[in-house]
Scaffold this motif. Structure first.
Motif, short mmCIF file in Angstrom:
data_model
loop_
_atom_site.label_atom_id
_atom_site.label_comp_id
_atom_site.label_asym_id
_atom_site.label_seq_id
_atom_site.Cartn_x
_atom_site.Cartn_y
_atom_site.Cartn_z
N HIS A 78 1.05 -72.11 -53.20
CA HIS A 78 -0.13 -71.48 -53.82
C HIS A 78 -0.13 -71.85 -55.30
N GLN A 81 -0.23 -69.06 -57.91
CA GLN A 81 0.91 -68.15 -58.05
C GLN A 81 2.01 -68.72 -58.94
N LEU A 92 6.85 -58.66 -48.72
CA LEU A 92 5.52 -59.31 -48.66
C LEU A 92 4.32 -58.43 -49.04
N TRP A 95 4.47 -56.99 -52.43
CA TRP A 95 4.46 -58.13 -53.39
C TRP A 95 3.03 -58.63 -53.59
N LEU A 96 2.27 -58.71 -52.46
CA LEU A 96 0.87 -59.15 -52.58
C LEU A 96 0.08 -58.19 -53.47
N THR A 100 0.61 -60.41 -56.67
CA THR A 100 -0.18 -61.59 -56.31
C THR A 100 -1.67 -61.39 -56.54
N ARG A 203 -6.89 -66.60 -45.52
CA ARG A 203 -5.57 -66.26 -46.08
C ARG A 203 -4.56 -65.90 -44.98
N PHE A 204 -4.86 -64.85 -44.23
CA PHE A 204 -4.10 -64.48 -43.02
C PHE A 204 -4.88 -63.41 -42.29
N HIS A 270 5.31 -70.02 -42.38
CA HIS A 270 6.38 -69.08 -42.00
C HIS A 270 6.71 -69.09 -40.49
N SER A 295 11.15 -68.93 -49.93
CA SER A 295 10.25 -67.79 -49.89
C SER A 295 10.73 -66.74 -48.88
N LEU A 299 11.57 -63.05 -50.39
CA LEU A 299 10.82 -61.84 -50.00
C LEU A 299 11.55 -61.05 -48.91
N ASP A 321 6.33 -72.84 -50.70
CA ASP A 321 5.60 -71.57 -50.78
C ASP A 321 5.69 -70.93 -52.16
N ALA A 324 5.96 -67.28 -53.82
CA ALA A 324 7.00 -66.46 -53.18
C ALA A 324 8.28 -67.28 -53.09
N1 GUN Z 1 0.55 -63.93 -46.63
C1 GUN Z 1 -0.72 -63.78 -47.05
N2 GUN Z 1 -0.85 -64.21 -48.31
C2 GUN Z 1 0.35 -64.66 -48.69
C3 GUN Z 1 0.84 -65.24 -49.90
O1 GUN Z 1 0.13 -65.44 -50.88
N3 GUN Z 1 2.16 -65.58 -49.91
C4 GUN Z 1 2.97 -65.39 -48.84
N4 GUN Z 1 4.25 -65.73 -48.92
N5 GUN Z 1 2.54 -64.84 -47.71
C5 GUN Z 1 1.24 -64.48 -47.64
#
Ligand code: GUN
Ligand code: FE
Length: 435
Positions: A78, A81, A92, A95-96, A100, A203-204, A270, A295, A299, A321, A324
């Motif tokens: 990223h 970041q 995680l 941390w976001l 983040t 993103r996820f 991941h 990462s 984390l 990554d 992270a």
């Molecule tokens: N999962 C969703 N966003 C992120 C991110 O920015 N970094 C990491 N490591 N996992 C995520």
């Protein structure tokens, strides 16, 4: 026409997992030459043989006793970041929220995005990394910043605007409509311009509504060859959260499958907390995992099982990554991968490690017709590595290491001090002598 002379090393194929690389997979010349014409590799091989073919007076950069390798490839990080690397004390999801998202909000400012994008690319080059697949932020201008900076350097760069429409600060959320509209505009503006490739970037699962994922699947069907990047099964709380947000899905991967996002050129960062069944579906559908060891340790996310992935023929790349992850250096990433492997008695061989960071990652991204090796016709993205760059490495070097030992020393003890120079399309963009 110009040339680089030194110890040349690249891979023609996957070396396998044994201490001896598979026949023909490694190509090494103690006194090697790489001939470059108009940014591409014209020939590489033994200097003795190739020097004769060079016209009188062709300039040669002589890197005596240094390793000349294809530029490294980082298939997941990223750029936004950069400045939150080394953020203390959170796993995680916290941390976001803590580090983040607030940092990513700053990318509404184009000048800030430009500053970070340039610093980011300089970090990549200083670490011998010539190609990356990067997340930007929700802001379209964050993509403009990254791609402008990469275009200036003529780098092969892949990236995309983050799409997220829930479970994040309002300032970072798009909508199913604007996310797709902005992505389409960016594709028209940037995709395949120079060496740039746009990557579709939800993103996820937790930060996209079903409506956004549906729209993403539709966007992808309009661009079937395009890279998709997202995250998968990184953290146990995240996995539980996905199960509660998508109760009909069989598991986390099934959320993405449901929206037709699992396919070749889909890169899932991941993939730690997955079972044989998920691995099988990834292998069958051609999706790849980006293993992010530093990462995952930083984390506290978990330990990726590379051996099972290999056994089930899942495509796996290796990535930093950042932010992270804690280092841009492929050596440091490989060191963490090695240590994670050791915890389950599956030590990563140096062959596998350096293959993964070059041709392996190029294959995962399906860009191996352009980069990842020193074969004739490839783009001349090259890194020059000094295997004696630090006091510890210099000590190790006095014991006459074999090539395998030299590579292992680098991945355990090496860092950016070992990168003597980085060339992009044959042009030297980074050089420790000048810094
Ligand atoms: N999962 C969703 N966003 C992120 C991110 O920015 N970094 C990491 N490591 N996992 C995520
Ligand atoms: Fe990530």
């Amino acid at each position: 026409l110009h040339a680089l002379r030194g110890m040349t090393l690249h891979f023609n194929d996957d070396p396998g997992t044994g201490d001896e690389p598979r026949e023909g997979s490694v190509e090494f010349h103690q006194d090697g030459l790489v001939i470059i014409q108009e940014g591409r590799i014209l020939h590489s091989g033994s200097a003795q043989e190739l020097l004769e073919t060079l016209p009188e007076g062709t300039p040669i950069d002589h890197w005596a006793n240094q390793l000349i390798m294809p530029g490294f490839i980082d298939p997941h990080l990223h750029y936004s970041q950069l400045d939150i690397t080394a953020s203390y004390g959170r796993q995680l999801l916290d941390w976001l929220n803590t580090y983040t998202f607030p940092e990513e909000c700053r990318f509404s400012d184009r000048a800030y995005a430009d500053e970070i994008a340039n610093a980011f690319l300089e970090q990549l080059l200083a670490n011998g990394v010539t190609t990356a697949l990067a997340f930007c932020t929700t802001h379209p201008a964050s993509v403009d910043a990254l791609f402008s900076a990469a275009l200036e350097r003529n780098m092969r760069m892949l990236g995309g605007k983050v799409m997220m429409d829930r479970n994040a600060p309002e300032a970072l959320c798009d909508t199913p409509e604007t996310g797709i509209r902005d992505s389409r505009k960016l594709i028209e503006q940037w995709h395949e311009r120079g060496r740039l490739e746009y990557a579709i970037t939800p993103r996820f699962a937790p930060t996209s509504t079903p409506e956004q994922l549906t729209a993403t699947g539709q966007l992808l069907s309009d661009y079937p060859g395009m890279v998709l990047q997202t995250h998968l099964s990184e953290n146990l709380q995240e996995v539980d959260w996905v199960a509660s947000l998508f109760p009909e899905a069989r598991d986390y991967l099934d959320v993405y499958s449901h929206y037709q996002l699992v396919r070749p050129r889909a890169i899932f960062a991941h993939g730690i907390h997955i079972d044989d069944d998920v691995r099988q579906r990834l292998a069958d559908d051609g999706g790849a995992i980006a293993f992010c060891p530093s990462s995952n340790l930083f984390l506290g996310s978990g330990l990726f099982d590379w051996r099972s992935a290999r056994e089930q023929e899942v495509r796996v790349g290796i990535a930093s990554d950042i932010g992270a992850g804690t280092s841009f250096s492929p050596f440091q990433t490989l060191q963490d991968a090695y240590k994670v492997g050791q915890l389950s008695n599956q030590p990563l061989t140096p062959w596998q490690a350096f293959y993964a960071h070059t041709l392996g990652n190029a294959r995962v991204l399906d860009i191996d017709r352009h980069v990842g090796s020193l074969a004739a016709g490839m783009e001349a993205d090259i890194t020059v590595i000094n295997p004696r760059a630090t006091p510890m490495l210099a000590r190790k070097d006095r014991h006459d290491p074999t090539l395998m030992e030299q590579l292992f020393n680098l991945m355990i003890l090496g860092d950016e001090r070992c990168i003597s120079a980085t060339y992009v399309m044959g042009k030297k963009l980074h050089d420790t002598a000048n810094n």
